[in-house]
Scaffold this active site. Structure first.
Site, PDB file in Angstrom:
ATOM      1  N   LYS A 159      -4.923 -10.837  -6.961  1.00  0.00           N
ATOM      2  CA  LYS A 159      -6.084 -10.953  -6.075  1.00  0.00           C
ATOM      3  C   LYS A 159      -7.207 -10.011  -6.530  1.00  0.00           C
ATOM      4  O   LYS A 159      -6.935  -8.882  -6.929  1.00  0.00           O
ATOM      5  CB  LYS A 159      -5.593 -10.569  -4.673  1.00  0.00           C
ATOM      6  CG  LYS A 159      -6.631 -10.491  -3.608  1.00  0.00           C
ATOM      7  CD  LYS A 159      -6.003 -10.058  -2.285  1.00  0.00           C
ATOM      8  CE  LYS A 159      -5.822  -8.559  -2.174  1.00  0.00           C
ATOM      9  NZ  LYS A 159      -5.631  -8.075  -0.803  1.00  0.00           N
TER      10      LYS A 159
ATOM     11  N   LYS B 132       0.838  -1.206   0.000  1.00  0.00           N
ATOM     12  CA  LYS B 132       0.000   0.000   0.000  1.00  0.00           C
ATOM     13  C   LYS B 132       0.869   1.250   0.000  1.00  0.00           C
ATOM     14  O   LYS B 132       0.534   2.244  -0.655  1.00  0.00           O
ATOM     15  CB  LYS B 132      -0.938   0.004   1.211  1.00  0.00           C
ATOM     16  CG  LYS B 132      -2.074  -1.004   1.086  1.00  0.00           C
ATOM     17  CD  LYS B 132      -3.004  -0.915   2.283  1.00  0.00           C
ATOM     18  CE  LYS B 132      -4.080  -1.978   2.238  1.00  0.00           C
ATOM     19  NZ  LYS B 132      -4.903  -1.984   3.463  1.00  0.00           N
TER      20      LYS B 132
ATOM     21  N   LYS C  78     -10.552  -4.447  -3.856  1.00  0.00           N
ATOM     22  CA  LYS C  78     -11.295  -3.187  -3.936  1.00  0.00           C
ATOM     23  C   LYS C  78     -10.449  -2.085  -4.555  1.00  0.00           C
ATOM     24  O   LYS C  78     -10.969  -1.163  -5.160  1.00  0.00           O
ATOM     25  CB  LYS C  78     -11.664  -2.714  -2.513  1.00  0.00           C
ATOM     26  CG  LYS C  78     -12.716  -3.540  -1.827  1.00  0.00           C
ATOM     27  CD  LYS C  78     -12.861  -3.095  -0.358  1.00  0.00           C
ATOM     28  CE  LYS C  78     -13.284  -4.242   0.517  1.00  0.00           C
ATOM     29  NZ  LYS C  78     -12.958  -4.076   1.932  1.00  0.00           N
TER      30      LYS C  78
HETATM   31  P1  TYM Z   1     -10.611  -6.413   3.742  1.00  0.00           P
HETATM   32  O1  TYM Z   1     -11.648  -5.395   4.062  1.00  0.00           O
HETATM   33  O2  TYM Z   1      -9.581  -6.079   2.716  1.00  0.00           O
HETATM   34  O3  TYM Z   1     -11.285  -7.761   3.271  1.00  0.00           O
HETATM   35  C1  TYM Z   1     -12.300  -8.401   4.030  1.00  0.00           C
HETATM   36  C2  TYM Z   1     -12.118  -9.898   3.955  1.00  0.00           C
HETATM   37  O4  TYM Z   1     -12.161 -10.360   2.596  1.00  0.00           O
HETATM   38  C3  TYM Z   1     -11.034 -11.184   2.343  1.00  0.00           C
HETATM   39  N1  TYM Z   1     -10.653 -11.032   0.931  1.00  0.00           N
HETATM   40  C4  TYM Z   1     -10.514 -12.040   0.057  1.00  0.00           C
HETATM   41  N2  TYM Z   1     -10.663 -13.373   0.191  1.00  0.00           N
HETATM   42  C5  TYM Z   1     -10.480 -14.127  -0.915  1.00  0.00           C
HETATM   43  N3  TYM Z   1     -10.148 -13.624  -2.133  1.00  0.00           N
HETATM   44  C6  TYM Z   1      -9.974 -12.288  -2.305  1.00  0.00           C
HETATM   45  N4  TYM Z   1      -9.665 -11.799  -3.503  1.00  0.00           N
HETATM   46  C7  TYM Z   1     -10.162 -11.436  -1.186  1.00  0.00           C
HETATM   47  N5  TYM Z   1     -10.085 -10.101  -1.007  1.00  0.00           N
HETATM   48  C8  TYM Z   1     -10.382  -9.867   0.286  1.00  0.00           C
HETATM   49  C9  TYM Z   1      -9.949 -10.665   3.271  1.00  0.00           C
HETATM   50  O5  TYM Z   1      -8.959 -11.638   3.490  1.00  0.00           O
HETATM   51  C10 TYM Z   1     -10.760 -10.355   4.502  1.00  0.00           C
HETATM   52  O6  TYM Z   1     -10.948 -11.508   5.282  1.00  0.00           O
HETATM   53  N6  TYM Z   1      -7.316  -6.046   7.470  1.00  0.00           N
HETATM   54  C11 TYM Z   1      -8.615  -6.584   7.118  1.00  0.00           C
HETATM   55  C12 TYM Z   1      -9.748  -6.055   7.975  1.00  0.00           C
HETATM   56  C13 TYM Z   1      -9.612  -6.273   9.434  1.00  0.00           C
HETATM   57  C14 TYM Z   1      -9.698  -7.513  10.121  1.00  0.00           C
HETATM   58  C15 TYM Z   1      -9.575  -7.216  11.491  1.00  0.00           C
HETATM   59  C16 TYM Z   1      -9.879  -8.826   9.694  1.00  0.00           C
HETATM   60  C17 TYM Z   1      -9.420  -5.301  10.387  1.00  0.00           C
HETATM   61  N7  TYM Z   1      -9.399  -5.870  11.604  1.00  0.00           N
HETATM   62  C18 TYM Z   1      -9.607  -8.207  12.464  1.00  0.00           C
HETATM   63  C19 TYM Z   1      -9.922  -9.830  10.681  1.00  0.00           C
HETATM   64  C20 TYM Z   1      -9.786  -9.524  12.031  1.00  0.00           C
HETATM   65  C21 TYM Z   1      -8.916  -6.196   5.689  1.00  0.00           C
HETATM   66  O7  TYM Z   1      -8.377  -5.246   5.158  1.00  0.00           O
HETATM   67  O8  TYM Z   1      -9.915  -6.899   5.102  1.00  0.00           O
END
Ligand code: TYM
Length: 334
Positions: A197, A114, A200
């Protein structure tokens, strides 16, 4: 016996979640609420680690919460809340930041990616400490398992390390959580760039199927998904990443195994396969979109549900924080 606790979070950084979020995480969240004590969070504090627009963040936070309910989370069966409604997240993040090594935080791949995209002058200290806040989210709730996609694995390793370090220095306080990652759906890839991947922040919207996409958009995106020249419907991650990704999506949504799909489509063209897949995706997402729209039609009710969720979350988080303050040596207010 008490049910094991799961906790997970998702960022409200887009107008819609996408199929990667759904298959990699949300779908498991919905299933786990039946068997686990489940706590799920829209992580708006994380969403301000990159430049953002305040009005848009507020709107996206509501839409995010509505989608979670639309995807099947039931506030009677789990806790759904917004991170900034529970101030203990930021407080614990500070404490954990003080036991995190600078070098340790510097090794986080998502930060490097990022920061590289933002330009290193633009990357904030908040972006750097993002994984520490994520650790705080998880550790506040005595979490046993964290259902996420593959991209979160390194952040969970850090969370485990911080929990163990704190426990070692200050006495047993935190549950050391484990990942809950389903390998077949842990990395759904971009339809136009099938080695990357689905994300967003990807620049090409054609590569992403949004949960809130209209059927026509879903059909168009899937019909244009990048495949390869050999014409065979067969999973092979290295040689055929595009087809493999489509097979995984098809299998996850239909419940048919990849092997069965390969057999069924042996000799068929990509056109037929994609057409069928598009209908499977449309059928899976239509009810989510409809329920989300219904939730958004009554914002007052949605906000009430989130207030109840935050109160329930805070009950747990404030107990953990009391213990942490005591262990770390803060003088209680008189
Ligand atoms: P975020 O918001 O980017 O994504 C949310 C969840 O979606 C999963 N994900 C995917 N899984 C499979 N294939 C993909 N292409 C794909 N893109 C996204 C992510 O792995 C995630 O599970 N840092 C985290 C948010 C967070 C969090 C937490 C997660 C903040 N605090 C505590 C777990 C526990 C994030 O940016 O997710």
């Amino acid at each position: 016996m008490a049910r094991p606790r799961v906790f997970s979070g998702i960022q409200p950084t887009a107008d819609s979640f996408h199929l990667g979020n759904y298959l990699g995480a949300l779908r498991q969240w919905v299933t786990l609420q039946e068997t686990h004590d489940a706590v799920y969070c829209v992580v708006d504090l994380h969403a301000i680690t990159l430049p953002h627009d305040p009005a848009l963040l507020r709107q996206r936070t509501r839409v995010a919460a509505a989608q979670l309910l639309g995807a099947g989370l039931d506030p009677q069966r789990c806790i759904v809340f917004v991170q900034s409604h529970v101030p203990e997240h930021a407080e614990l993040a500070w404490v954990l930041g003080c036991i995190t090594g600078f070098g340790e935080a510097s090794r986080m791949i998502q930060f490097k990616d990022k920061a590289a995209r933002a330009g290193s002058d633009q990357a904030s200290v908040g972006l750097f400490t993002y994984p520490v806040l994520q650790a705080a989210d998880i550790l506040l709730y005595a979490t046993d398992q964290v259902p996420v996609g593959e991209d979160q694995r390194q952040h969970l390793e850090l969370t485990r390390d911080l929990a163990q370090r704190f426990n070692h220095r200050f006495g047993a306080t935190f549950v050391v959580p484990g990942p809950y990652i389903l390998t077949d759906v842990a990395k759904i890839t971009d339809l136009t760039e099938p080695t990357a991947k689905m994300s967003k922040s990807s620049s090409a919207p054609q590569g992403i199927v949004d949960l809130l996409d209209e059927p026509a958009a879903i059909r168009r995106k899937i019909s244009r998904a990048v495949t390869d020249a050999d014409g065979e419907i067969r999973a092979d991650e290295q040689a055929k990443p595009g087809v493999t990704n489509l097979l995984r999506i098809y299998s996850a949504l239909s419940g048919e195994s990849v092997a069965d799909l390969e057999a069924r489509y042996a000799g068929a063209g990509y056109g037929t396969f994609k057409k069928d897949l598009a209908e499977v995706v449309v059928d899976a997402l239509a009810p989510i979109r409809e329920r989300t729209e219904k939730m958004l039609a009554d914002e007052a009710q949605l906000d009430r549900l989130l207030a109840v969720g935050a109160a329930r979350a805070r009950e747990i988080a404030s107990q953990t924080m009391d213990t942490v303050r005591n262990r770390i040596g803060f003088l209680p207010p008189g």
